[in-house]
Design an enzyme around this catalytic site. Structure first.
Site, mmCIF file in Angstrom:
data_model
loop_
_atom_site.group_PDB
_atom_site.id
_atom_site.type_symbol
_atom_site.label_atom_id
_atom_site.label_comp_id
_atom_site.label_asym_id
_atom_site.label_seq_id
_atom_site.Cartn_x
_atom_site.Cartn_y
_atom_site.Cartn_z
ATOM 1 N N ASP A 131 0.837 -1.207 0.000
ATOM 2 C CA ASP A 131 0.000 0.000 0.000
ATOM 3 C C ASP A 131 0.872 1.256 0.000
ATOM 4 O O ASP A 131 0.366 2.381 -0.038
ATOM 5 C CB ASP A 131 -1.011 -0.009 1.149
ATOM 6 N N SER A 132 2.214 1.064 -0.018
ATOM 7 C CA SER A 132 3.121 2.188 -0.265
ATOM 8 C C SER A 132 2.877 2.740 -1.670
ATOM 9 O O SER A 132 3.392 3.812 -2.007
ATOM 10 C CB SER A 132 4.582 1.746 -0.106
ATOM 11 N N ASP B 13 -1.213 -6.009 -0.455
ATOM 12 C CA ASP B 13 -1.647 -5.445 0.833
ATOM 13 C C ASP B 13 -3.147 -5.196 0.857
ATOM 14 O O ASP B 13 -3.700 -4.646 -0.104
ATOM 15 C CB ASP B 13 -0.962 -4.083 1.052
ATOM 16 N N GLU C 269 -1.830 -5.522 8.391
ATOM 17 C CA GLU C 269 -1.034 -4.942 9.477
ATOM 18 C C GLU C 269 -1.720 -5.175 10.823
ATOM 19 O O GLU C 269 -2.897 -4.841 10.986
ATOM 20 C CB GLU C 269 -0.854 -3.435 9.256
ATOM 21 N N GLU D 174 8.739 -4.362 10.631
ATOM 22 C CA GLU D 174 9.263 -3.077 10.152
ATOM 23 C C GLU D 174 9.820 -2.232 11.288
ATOM 24 O O GLU D 174 9.164 -2.028 12.311
ATOM 25 C CB GLU D 174 8.121 -2.326 9.431
#
Ligand code: KIV
Length: 273
Positions: free
Chosen positions: A53-54, A92, A124, A191
């Site tokens: 989703d970056s 994602d 996430e 992360e």
């Protein structure tokens, strides 16, 4: 054809990633969001492609990952899937498509699998979203977890600084990783946490831990393609190694093109019909 070439041509699966961890073979992962880049990095031998989703940041120019939609993630996933022959492709689940309830989470994951043809999804969070992950896993959809700095929670964190430096947050991360392994996730992205914590988790769980800013003790590494290729010049955290200066290459090429058009040098006799 050598044995090595045959092995390199073999499709990467979630099972194969676990075997790689067992053999001590490090896993390479990069993001991609479009057909042309995905084709290049797949042919170069990357093990896993994350349609992250970056995309919200590097493709759409948003400040955070929050605005990207499910339809947009499916669009990127579909473009990547058309190019990839060998790598495992994970998409994602974007913010707001799985936190509400587990039925909504399953519906979002099913849309990604059906419409993009991706091979796994990433979510996430830990204990807070256990029910959603379990429901997705029950439908036969492989799930990759994501712990530590989870960018979809940036408004809660208020900073992109290193996570889990304090004992309580570190203990929760370890418990979440164990839980994700126990319910059947095939891997976990961790992360921006201290390297010794990520190494400890990698040693305690049987599924691969893929680190980003989490040190060399992880079972593999992931970077955002635009960052490591130097397309995104403004972002230089300590964990990032730049392998190219594509922004520089593009800048020079475009300046030369502009000059050639203006001077009439382009196109020349051999470049026209
Ligand atoms: O969206 C993304 O690119 C990611 C990586 C930073 C792991 O989740």
């Amino acid at each position: 054809m050598s044995t090595n070439t045959v092995d390199n041509a073999r499709k990467v699966t979630t099972r194969r990633l676990i075997e790689m961890k067992q053999r001590g073979e490090k896993i390479s992962m990069l993001t991609a969001y479009d057909y042309s880049s995905a084709r290049i990095i797949d042919e170069a031998g990357i093990d896993v492609i994350l349609v992250g989703d970056s995309a919200s940041n590097v493709m759409a120019g948003n400040v955070t990952t929050l605005p990207v939609t499910l339809d947009q993630m499916i669009y990127h996933g579909k473009s990547v899937m058309k190019a990839v022959k060998r790598a495992l492709v994970i998409v994602d689940l974007p913010f707001g498509t799985y936190q509400g309830n587990s039925k909504e989470a399953l519906a979002s994951a099913i849309r990604i699998m059906k419409e993009s043809h991706a091979e796994a999804v990433k979510l996430e969070g830990g204990a807070e979203i256990r029910e959603s992950i379990e429901r997705i896993l029950c439908a036969g959809i492989p799930v990759c977890g994501h712990l530590g700095l989870t960018p979809q929670s940036i408004n809660k964190f208020g900073t992109y600084a290193v996570r889990a430096r304090e004992e309580a947050e570190a203990a929760k991360l370890v418990a979440d990783a164990r839980m994700l392994e126990e319910i059947g996730c095939f891997a976990i992205v961790i992360e921006k946490v201290p390297a010794d914590l990520a190494a400890r988790v990698a040693g305690e769980v049987s599924i691969p831990i893929i680190g980003i800013g989490a040190g060399g003790g992880c079972d593999g590494q992931v970077l955002v393609m635009h960052d490591m290729l130097g397309i995104n010049r403004g972002f230089s955290p300590r964990f990032l190694r730049r392998y190219a200066d594509l922004a520089g290459v593009m800048d020079a090429a475009v300046k030369q093109y502009v000059a050639d058009v203006k001077s009439g040098d382009f196109p020349n006799d051999s470049e026209q019909y």
